[in-house]
Design an enzyme around this catalytic site. Structure first.
Site, PDB file in Angstrom:
ATOM      1  CG  ASP A 189      27.290  86.132  20.798  1.00 38.07           C
ATOM      2  OD1 ASP A 189      28.444  86.373  20.385  1.00 38.07           O
ATOM      3  OD2 ASP A 189      26.553  85.275  20.287  1.00 38.07           O
ATOM      4  CE1 TYR A 197      26.229  85.981  14.709  1.00 34.54           C
ATOM      5  CE2 TYR A 197      26.573  86.834  16.907  1.00 34.54           C
ATOM      6  CZ  TYR A 197      26.650  85.797  16.003  1.00 34.54           C
ATOM      7  OH  TYR A 197      27.143  84.592  16.404  1.00 34.54           O
ATOM      8  CB  SER A 204      34.107  81.486  17.416  1.00 36.04           C
ATOM      9  OG  SER A 204      32.823  80.944  17.503  1.00 36.04           O
TER      10      SER A 204
END
Length: 113
Positions: free
Chosen positions: A2, A7, A112
């Site tokens: 992921d 991130y 998402s």
């Protein structure tokens, strides 16, 4: 695996893949396009950046969040112009994702959240 532009972990994942000894075919890598990178040109650049940082194609690229989840964050250009809307942003982003799929940079597309 992921990953996401938000991130900031693509380069770390690239190192892990390269040094793990696990064949690429045994891995499934997901990355996500954040709201600030929505729009055709922006999403294209975001996908190119992700693929470059990962050092490989993405198995799945997702629109990370279909609208701005942070009310303090600036709107992407596709939502700011006269004809802009989140619907226009999602459509332009999806078209960029489709182009990346056709070019082999990504294998599957989705949304998402």
């Amino acid at each position: 695996l992921d990953t996401a532009l938000l991130y900031n972990n693509h380069r770390d994942v690239e190192v892990a893949i390269r040094t793990s000894g696990v064949p690429r075919a045994e891995l499934f890598i997901v990355t996500k396009i954040p709201p600030g990178d929505m729009g055709f040109d922006e999403a294209t650049a975001a996908i190119d950046r992700a693929v470059a940082e990962l050092g490989t194609h993405a198995d799945l690229v997702l629109i990370h969040w279909p609208s701005n989840f942070d009310p303090k964050a600036p709107l992407p250009a596709c939502a700011r112009d006269a004809a802009g809307s989140w619907q226009a942003c999602r459509l332009a982003t999806w078209r960029a994702m489709e182009a990346a799929h056709r070019s082999g940079k990504v294998r599957a597309l989705g949304v998402s959240n």
